[in-house]
Design an enzyme around this catalytic site. Structure first.
Site, PDB file in Angstrom:
ATOM      1  N   GLY A  38       0.608  12.053   2.356  1.00 45.76           N
ATOM      2  CA  GLY A  38       1.604  11.650   1.369  1.00 45.76           C
ATOM      3  C   GLY A  38       2.906  11.289   2.042  1.00 45.76           C
ATOM      4  O   GLY A  38       3.091  11.484   3.247  1.00 45.76           O
ATOM      5  N   PRO A  49       6.866  11.291   3.297  1.00 46.07           N
ATOM      6  CA  PRO A  49       7.660  12.401   3.851  1.00 46.07           C
ATOM      7  C   PRO A  49       8.423  13.139   2.763  1.00 46.07           C
ATOM      8  O   PRO A  49       8.903  12.535   1.797  1.00 46.07           O
ATOM      9  CB  PRO A  49       8.621  11.693   4.820  1.00 46.07           C
ATOM     10  CG  PRO A  49       7.987  10.378   5.121  1.00 46.07           C
ATOM     11  CD  PRO A  49       7.224   9.991   3.897  1.00 46.07           C
ATOM     12  N   HIS A  67      30.548 -10.898  -8.743  1.00 47.68           N
ATOM     13  CA  HIS A  67      29.174 -10.715  -8.272  1.00 47.68           C
ATOM     14  C   HIS A  67      28.498  -9.544  -9.001  1.00 47.68           C
ATOM     15  O   HIS A  67      27.387  -9.694  -9.533  1.00 47.68           O
ATOM     16  CB  HIS A  67      29.198 -10.460  -6.761  1.00 47.68           C
ATOM     17  CG  HIS A  67      27.845 -10.370  -6.136  1.00 47.68           C
ATOM     18  ND1 HIS A  67      27.255 -11.423  -5.468  1.00 47.68           N
ATOM     19  CD2 HIS A  67      26.944  -9.347  -6.081  1.00 47.68           C
ATOM     20  CE1 HIS A  67      26.064 -11.056  -5.027  1.00 47.68           C
ATOM     21  NE2 HIS A  67      25.851  -9.789  -5.381  1.00 47.68           N
ATOM     22  N   GLU A  68      29.157  -8.402  -9.027  1.00 46.79           N
ATOM     23  CA  GLU A  68      28.546  -7.232  -9.668  1.00 46.79           C
ATOM     24  C   GLU A  68      28.447  -7.407 -11.177  1.00 46.79           C
ATOM     25  O   GLU A  68      27.489  -6.938 -11.808  1.00 46.79           O
ATOM     26  CB  GLU A  68      29.343  -5.965  -9.336  1.00 46.79           C
ATOM     27  CG  GLU A  68      29.359  -5.595  -7.866  1.00 46.79           C
ATOM     28  CD  GLU A  68      27.963  -5.407  -7.300  1.00 46.79           C
ATOM     29  OE1 GLU A  68      27.038  -5.039  -8.060  1.00 46.79           O
ATOM     30  OE2 GLU A  68      27.784  -5.648  -6.098  1.00 46.79           O
TER      31      GLU A  68
END
Length: 642
Positions: free
Chosen positions: A217, A219, A438-439
């Site tokens: 699986g 980490p 942009h955001e």
């Protein structure tokens, strides 16, 4: 279990070294008879002292004269009583003996070569002592320990490695109750408990325990903790060793350590052997650059031989953990070895909440802390990530000298783990405006498109490597992704670049990470999931195997250049269509997006409620499209600016 019988030989070696040191000291002392301080005097001074009657005695060793002066007498010309050394001139001095006798000095004479054998012997004594010491320290490097020299801290420790064992009186304190969020994995390994507790009941029916269980699986999902919990529940000795500890530069050392590990476990049976990071020693043999590795392959062969050598009555279970089961040698995975595989996945919402409860047992929480909300805000976090989140939140509260951890500490530390720490960065107003545009583009597209994950917050505060970010929190745990969901996701990712086009008339380098992420998704849609009508259900993905992890570097491509060009065209079409959708959506809601840009520049961070106030009600041209009800476990969806 890790105590070894005491051996008299290491003690003998220590006493032998001490004896050699004493002999060396005595040899040096014999070369210098007398304990007085000796100074070197010229022969002229020596003759003057003899003439003055101040010489008590002399010892001739060839041309060397060792003398002792008389006790000093009162007077301005007196000298202190001390030893001295002088040398005869090459021509000799026949009158010296008569002068000494006339002065009443005691005269002794010895051969010039007396004591030279000690001088010759001393270096050999030191060399022999050094080699005895080095042999005592390095004998454990050879298989069998060169006669079995050992004991805790002794020379055999190098051969045995750093094997950790816990005897029955000191079994691990971890129990299954401490391993949260992995109920399926616990159920798969819990059936071994009865065998370890009462092996005879199974052996009477001819049943044998599955000796090899592979825990695989991502980490941080709790593979090591699950193995310890199994030993704790069963109350059996737990032998823990990392596979990398088997590997040394000396060929044969790793195989010897494997033999010792399995021998100790068999003596302590029923017992559990846990080998962590199995892929470091169990990779495919003969693959990768440079072929095989003699020491690693010998160690792997020894592990295979030891697992084949288990008898039916030996209740020893071998657990191993790996993050890369795809690179393991097939011989490790055949029946009789690691034939049972237990997969530990990233925890879902319920599992994350259970993990948080485990790690918050000893953490005082404020009344307003809701672990369910914290778990909902951490999709994609592993157990180790959640443990780190709780610890960081507790440290943040301690820095403020508070007695309890508040909800804002979890919120702040989650943002810090995902995005990085807040940076103090002076940004030019024009650049700050572009960043807000942009955001806001990411946020507006995610807000107005149906079927996207709900918004959580948008910020233009620099964190880590990004200058800002838009964050979404999935409402459901997704396990499959539909084409509609992925298309909307591409539009959200490219929404920042689209906003720059609409409101600024140009684009910037701030979309660097956005373009990389969008291209990766589009390539998966075309090459892995067959969502493109032009390419069809054809696997055109590039090989993602790494030659240094156990696979060959040279792999033939199973599709033509024409198919590759067709796939590239399909990828570009997905990206261009997504950006055009984002541009159209932003132009249709230009006034609302402009208000969001202004609010974001003023406040720097907006939460979901403030975003809704700025953008107003959702209105999408052409009607609404219900989002897919599919499921896919993922981290918080992020789009970064800058």
């Amino acid at each position: 279990m890790d105590e070894t019988p005491k051996d008299w030989r290491p003690q003998f070696i220590k006493w032998a070294i001490m004896a050699l040191a004493v002999i060396a000291i005595l040899s040096l002392s014999r070369l210098l008879p007398g304990t007085e301080t000796r100074t070197t005097r010229s022969y002229t001074d020596f003759k003057a002292l003899v003439a003055a009657g101040q010489v008590e005695s002399v010892l001739f060793r060839g041309d060397r004269i060792e003398g002792i002066l008389r006790v000093a007498s009162a007077g301005p010309n007196s000298v202190p009583a001390t030893g001295f050394v002088s040398y005869l001139p090459p021509t000799g001095d026949p009158a010296l003996l008569d002068a000494l006798q006339a002065a009443g000095a005691e005269v002794q004479s010895r051969p010039a070569d007396e004591g030279s054998w000690l001088v010759s012997l001393l270096p050999w004594l030191l060399i022999v002592g050094f080699w005895i010491f080095m042999w005592s320290r390095m004998s454990g490097m050879m298989p069998g320990g060169l006669g079995g020299l050992g004991g805790r801290g002794g020379p055999g420790d190098f051969m045995r490695g750093r094997m950790k064992t816990v005897n029955k009186a000191e079994t691990p304190k971890i129990r299954f109750a401490d391993v949260a969020g992995q109920e399926n994995a616990k159920a798969e390994v819990s059936e071994l408990l009865e065998f370890l507790r009462d092996a005879e009941r199974y052996q009477r029916l001819g049943a044998e325990v599955p000796h090899g269980i592979l825990l695989q699986g991502p980490p941080g999902t709790g593979k090591t903790m699950l193995a310890r919990a199994l030993a704790g529940e069963a109350g059996v000795p737990f032998f823990h060793m990392s596979a990398s500890e088997f590997i040394e530069m000396f060929v044969g050392v790793g195989a010897s350590r494997v033999r010792n590990l399995f021998d100790e476990a068999k003596k302590a049976a029923p017992a559990i052997i846990f080998i962590d990071e199995l892929d470091s020693v169990g990779r495919v043999r003969g693959a990768g650059l440079g072929g095989g590795h003699d020491e690693r392959e010998q160690t792997l062969n020894q592990i295979l031989a030891e697992m084949d050598g288990f008898e039916g009555h030996e209740a020893v279970v071998v657990l191993a953990a790996t993050n890369r089961p795809d690179v393991l040698d097939p011989a490790l995975l055949r029946p009789g070895r690691f034939d049972r595989h237990v997969t530990l996945e990233l925890p879902d919402l319920k599992g994350r909440e259970a993990i948080l409860k485990v790690h918050c047992r000893n953490v005082p929480l404020a009344d307003k802390v809701d672990l369910h909300s914290v778990a909902a805000g951490t999709p994609g976090f592993s157990g180790a990530d959640l443990k780190n989140l709780v610890n960081e939140a507790a440290m943040a509260a301690a820095r403020e000298s508070l007695t309890k951890v508040a909800p804002r500490h979890f919120e702040e530390m989650r943002d810090r783990i995902i995005m990085g720490a807040v940076r103090s960065l002076a940004i030019h107003p024009d650049e700050l405006h572009r960043l807000a545009v942009h955001e806001s583009g990411h946020t507006a597209v995610a807000y107005f498109l149906p079927g996207t994950d709900p918004l959580h917050k948008v910020t233009i505060i620099p964190r880590g490597r990004s200058l800002g970010g838009t964050h979404q929190l999935p409402e459901i745990e997704r396990h499959t992704l539909s084409e509609e969901y992925l298309s909307d996701r591409l539009a959200v990712i490219l929404g920042g670049r689209a906003a720059e086009k609409v409101f600024l008339g140009s684009v910037s380098s701030g979309a660097d990470e956005d373009i990389r992420m969008a291209t990766q998704i589009a390539r998966s849609m075309v090459g892995r999931w067959g969502m493109s009508e032009d390419v069809g259900p054809v696997d055109v993905r590039e090989s993602d195997s790494h030659p240094f992890l156990g696979r060959e570097m040279a792999q033939p491509r199973h599709f033509s250049e024409a198919t590759a060009a067709l796939a590239d065209g399909a990828v570009r079409k997905y990206l261009v269509d997504a950006e055009e959708r984002a541009v159209a959506l932003l132009k249709e809601n230009e006034t609302k997006v402009a208000r969001l840009i202004a609010d974001l520049e003023e406040k720097e961070t907006l939460d979901r409620n403030e975003i809704a106030v700025s953008l107003g009600p959702k209105e999408v041209a052409g009607g609404t499209r219900d989002g897919p009800k599919s499921k896919k476990s993922a981290r918080i969806n992020e789009t970064h600016g800058g």
